[in-house]
Design an enzyme around this catalytic site. Sequence first.
Site, PDB file in Angstrom:
ATOM      1  N   ASP A 106     127.928  68.738  49.413  1.00  0.00           N
ATOM      2  CA  ASP A 106     126.653  69.435  48.388  1.00  0.00           C
ATOM      3  C   ASP A 106     127.450  70.116  47.302  1.00  0.00           C
ATOM      4  O   ASP A 106     128.677  70.261  47.205  1.00  0.00           O
ATOM      5  CB  ASP A 106     126.011  70.284  49.151  1.00  0.00           C
ATOM      6  CG  ASP A 106     124.410  70.443  48.828  1.00  0.00           C
ATOM      7  OD1 ASP A 106     124.127  70.427  47.475  1.00  0.00           O
ATOM      8  OD2 ASP A 106     123.727  70.692  49.599  1.00  0.00           O
ATOM      9  N   ASP A 162     120.121  65.052  42.750  1.00  0.00           N
ATOM     10  CA  ASP A 162     119.102  66.135  42.987  1.00  0.00           C
ATOM     11  C   ASP A 162     118.703  66.807  41.870  1.00  0.00           C
ATOM     12  O   ASP A 162     119.239  66.603  40.672  1.00  0.00           O
ATOM     13  CB  ASP A 162     119.865  67.402  43.985  1.00  0.00           C
ATOM     14  CG  ASP A 162     119.176  68.310  44.817  1.00  0.00           C
ATOM     15  OD1 ASP A 162     117.796  68.023  44.653  1.00  0.00           O
ATOM     16  OD2 ASP A 162     119.552  69.035  45.128  1.00  0.00           O
ATOM     17  N   GLU A 169     113.575  66.598  38.646  1.00  0.00           N
ATOM     18  CA  GLU A 169     112.065  66.513  38.166  1.00  0.00           C
ATOM     19  C   GLU A 169     112.099  66.552  36.760  1.00  0.00           C
ATOM     20  O   GLU A 169     110.997  66.195  36.165  1.00  0.00           O
ATOM     21  CB  GLU A 169     111.601  67.648  38.839  1.00  0.00           C
ATOM     22  CG  GLU A 169     111.495  67.714  40.383  1.00  0.00           C
ATOM     23  CD  GLU A 169     112.875  67.809  41.072  1.00  0.00           C
ATOM     24  OE1 GLU A 169     112.943  67.400  42.152  1.00  0.00           O
ATOM     25  OE2 GLU A 169     113.347  68.928  40.479  1.00  0.00           O
ATOM     26  N   ARG A 206     115.734  62.833  44.770  1.00  0.00           N
ATOM     27  CA  ARG A 206     114.579  63.890  45.040  1.00  0.00           C
ATOM     28  C   ARG A 206     113.270  63.286  44.145  1.00  0.00           C
ATOM     29  O   ARG A 206     112.185  63.457  45.019  1.00  0.00           O
ATOM     30  CB  ARG A 206     115.102  65.466  44.776  1.00  0.00           C
ATOM     31  CG  ARG A 206     114.093  66.278  45.358  1.00  0.00           C
ATOM     32  CD  ARG A 206     114.690  67.782  45.385  1.00  0.00           C
ATOM     33  NE  ARG A 206     114.467  68.225  44.018  1.00  0.00           N
ATOM     34  CZ  ARG A 206     114.722  69.533  44.089  1.00  0.00           C
ATOM     35  NH1 ARG A 206     115.255  70.405  45.150  1.00  0.00           N
ATOM     36  NH2 ARG A 206     114.671  70.162  42.891  1.00  0.00           N
ATOM     37  N   ASP A 248     113.120  70.179  50.561  1.00  0.00           N
ATOM     38  CA  ASP A 248     113.846  71.290  51.106  1.00  0.00           C
ATOM     39  C   ASP A 248     112.724  71.893  52.032  1.00  0.00           C
ATOM     40  O   ASP A 248     112.080  73.073  51.778  1.00  0.00           O
ATOM     41  CB  ASP A 248     114.296  72.280  49.892  1.00  0.00           C
ATOM     42  CG  ASP A 248     115.229  71.740  49.122  1.00  0.00           C
ATOM     43  OD1 ASP A 248     116.031  70.804  49.532  1.00  0.00           O
ATOM     44  OD2 ASP A 248     115.407  72.066  47.992  1.00  0.00           O
ATOM     45  N   HIS A 268     120.270  67.986  57.633  1.00  0.00           N
ATOM     46  CA  HIS A 268     121.098  68.859  56.500  1.00  0.00           C
ATOM     47  C   HIS A 268     120.216  70.255  56.593  1.00  0.00           C
ATOM     48  O   HIS A 268     119.193  70.451  56.786  1.00  0.00           O
ATOM     49  CB  HIS A 268     120.159  68.155  55.174  1.00  0.00           C
ATOM     50  CG  HIS A 268     120.692  68.896  54.000  1.00  0.00           C
ATOM     51  ND1 HIS A 268     121.814  69.253  53.617  1.00  0.00           N
ATOM     52  CD2 HIS A 268     119.993  69.127  52.829  1.00  0.00           C
ATOM     53  CE1 HIS A 268     121.971  69.827  52.599  1.00  0.00           C
ATOM     54  NE2 HIS A 268     120.676  69.727  51.940  1.00  0.00           N
TER      55      HIS A 268
END
Length: 956
Positions: A381, A505, A508, A612, A628, A686
């Site tokens: 990560d 990730d 957006e 994502r 998440d 995760h």
Amino acid sequence: MATTMMKTLMAFLALFALLAASMTFFFVFNNNDDTTSPPPTATTTQRTTTMRNTQERVDCFPDARSSAVTLTRELCEQRGCEFDKQSMTDNDGSHACFYRHEGGIRYSVSSKQNTEGGFRVHLRASGPSPFGGDFKKPVLDVRMLSNNLIRFTFDDMYANPPRFRVPLETNLPTGGAGDLLYEFKITDESRLAFVITRKATGTVIFDTGPGGLVLSDQFLQLTIRLPSSDLYGLGEHSHPTFRRDFSTPHSWPAFARDQPPGGDNNLYGVHPFYTCVEDSHGNTHGVFLLNSNAQEYALSPGPMLTWRTIGGVLDFYVFLGPSPENVVQQYTQMIGRPVMPPYWSLGFQLCRYGYDNLSNLQRAVTETRNYSIPHDVQYADIDHMDERMDFTINPNNFSGLSEYFDELRGAGMRTIIILDPALISNVSGYEPYLAMKRVSGNIKWPDNFNVPPGSADDDGSMFGFVWPQGKAVFPDFFKYATQQVWKELIVSHRAKLAFDGLWIDMNEPANFGTNEERPWNWPEDDKPYWSLHCGNNTLDDPPYRPLAAYIHDWPDSRKALSDKTVCMNGVQGDRGQYRHYDVHSLYGWSQTAPTQRALRAATGERGMVISRSTYPGSGKHGGHWLGDNNSLWSHLRDSIVGMLNFNLFGIPYIGADICGFFQDTTRELCLRWMQLGAFYPFSRNHNGYGNREQHPGAFDDEFGRMSREIMETRYWLLPYLYTLFHQAHTQGDTVVRPLHHEFSRDTRTYGIDRQFLWGPALLISPIVEEGQTELEYYLPEGRWYDFFTDEVTTGPVEKTVSVNMTSKPDLHLRGGHIIVLQRPANNTHFSRQNPLTVRVMLNATGSEGKAEGSLFWDDGVSIDTYENGDYLLVRYFANNNKLTTTVSHSRIGLHTAADLRYEIVIVHGVTSSTDVTVKNVVGKTVASSSQFDEKQQKLEVAVDLPVLESFTLSWN
């Protein structure tokens, strides 16, 4: 004289009748363009032209849900709508401010013309729309694209520039409509209303009769009456049930947002697609609105659905199925078939944000390995990066990561790293930022805009602030040069750190602290504070403030559309042709395909991209995880619904963070989540930062044993799962499947969402409640064989079994199907070398029992193996006490299957067996040994046969 007048009158009436008949052509379409359907019945006319009951009112003030608005008669009438104070007093679920059926905004037919494959209706607006900017020349274009697909679009012919349309590459039929399954009929010309009817049943599947159509620059709306409340899809949100709830009016926003699951919030992606089961015969249709602006879906009793969006056009596609699975196949044919994942990506995966150093990462791997739990993929990560900067490695805490990844890969494992889009701008010599700047590759501020101080780079790029400690820019993936730089950066980085997949990730795109004093992670003592401010404008704060903005209001803070992201007036595209306002929800979609191309260039293999943020078509290039989540039992249960939804959306490579991302998990919750997650297509444990450890080796011996057993069960089933993905990739099938997709005539399946299928053959009934002592589930019609015990049950039947902390989920194999299994190993590199087992589940006992299935096999890693013909496809068919295997395709010299052999064939449903014969491809009897269990009606035959060759097995 009278005779002359009579002749004249009769001629006039004949001409009038001829004109009327020709007019009808424009409004009624069926199988034959030269014939007309009967006029609407009085009942139909009444339904579409009279005042609706209170439950069919179309809400004219949906933003009254905002805490910043107090609805009054004056406010309602300012929008040209009708106010009913009694509805507020009664609190009966009806709308107090609603569109007038007479008066107010409406659209009537002014003229019409035939077009290729359809027709165009020119509309005339009467009365102003509630938010101004009315379409100057509204039109309705209707096209019959195929016998099972109709498209209709509301647009503005005089818009200059033309109204924004989503740049989604679609695969639409070109061969003509043929024998239509549907009929399109305009039922009201004075106040435009139309219906789409399924011809075979007469069911109206799309009915705009309730009214409420609005066509304006920044507010577009269409309300439809649905044939039933058995509706699924529309996303991305978290829901407690798969079937949507119409009991009271409720709305959900759709606008990509950095938002963890929970409540009614808009989450990471946008999917304006639903399926609806129309009747008890299982007839199903689907509807897709191709629009990427901020939108919302409002459900209300009736049942009714209202679509609202604040830009673009209303571009609808209706898929006629008629089965639920047909609808998804037709939808993915249009938006793109799902990507074929590499075989290793179906193995168990382990990740954590907060390993903090290489030693902790290594310990998680070792402790998992100590319990012999299969483990294929290890992640790194953002904490592996140097100061959270893309394409870097922390030289202190993660020194040696590259060597460790090489070690894992040498032992058959694979590795995936994370990439965020934002690139820091204030680090000297940071090549990713410099490379993007050289090609002017970032989202820009518009020209002639008064940019807030400190918010623009010297090339006009928009600044934001995310994980790295400094102002960052956002690559614009609509630009070809940006895609090329992104590819070069990925290829270059892989030369330093070996990875097999990429996890994109924060796309957006996410930005911290927009329109606030400072981002949450801006150092408190670092003054002056700064954050991105967008100012007051009609893009960040449009005339209609959508639910995607006001649902996030705080008591003392009114949120703009740009909250948690970049400003809506950002400019994108090679020619600056896009506003971020229009393409915001496409950011993750626009990043996924370039990332896949870059990954394949870097590795030379298929690889896997997990994104994502998603939009229709994202599944063509990558997978998704459900975000998440929290370590909560409700989020465990909701993940089943999310998994089912994304299979509808054409993204079957889907899963949730096993054991939860936020908060500390518990032993029981994590154990049940490991058991459920073993049946996610994307199976990844995760964990979030600062939480207790939750990898499967972190608890106790019993936990480790149970995790190993359930993961070994998954690995046994991987050949079947891989074959399902092949069918998704080539036919558009779902992988994880709701029960009603297989049993669409069984209405009891319509509301089931705590059970699910892998394809047609495997039913999973997990344990999803804390302290659960009984497991209740439903077995639909047919024979069902317990995966573990071989016990047979004939459905339909509702079952209740006792469970305790050592229980596994119940798994059942469905009669009539054949699946191939493979002995598990510590990872798929080794399990793929193990022999295969064929399990035949007959749908009846004795010689009448039948079953069929298939196996798709390739090297598991190469690009486009199916398209290039580099694969093996075996078909299995059992009938009349005989199993026939046929190799229907085999690339000569397919080395990956050369040593692959069958080890065991198990036939369920055999009542007696006295003579078992196995013959190879040339008809020669080969050696075998068999065992027959009369009580369990099971025949087990040991063989040693090459998978590359056909064979037959007969009994009795």
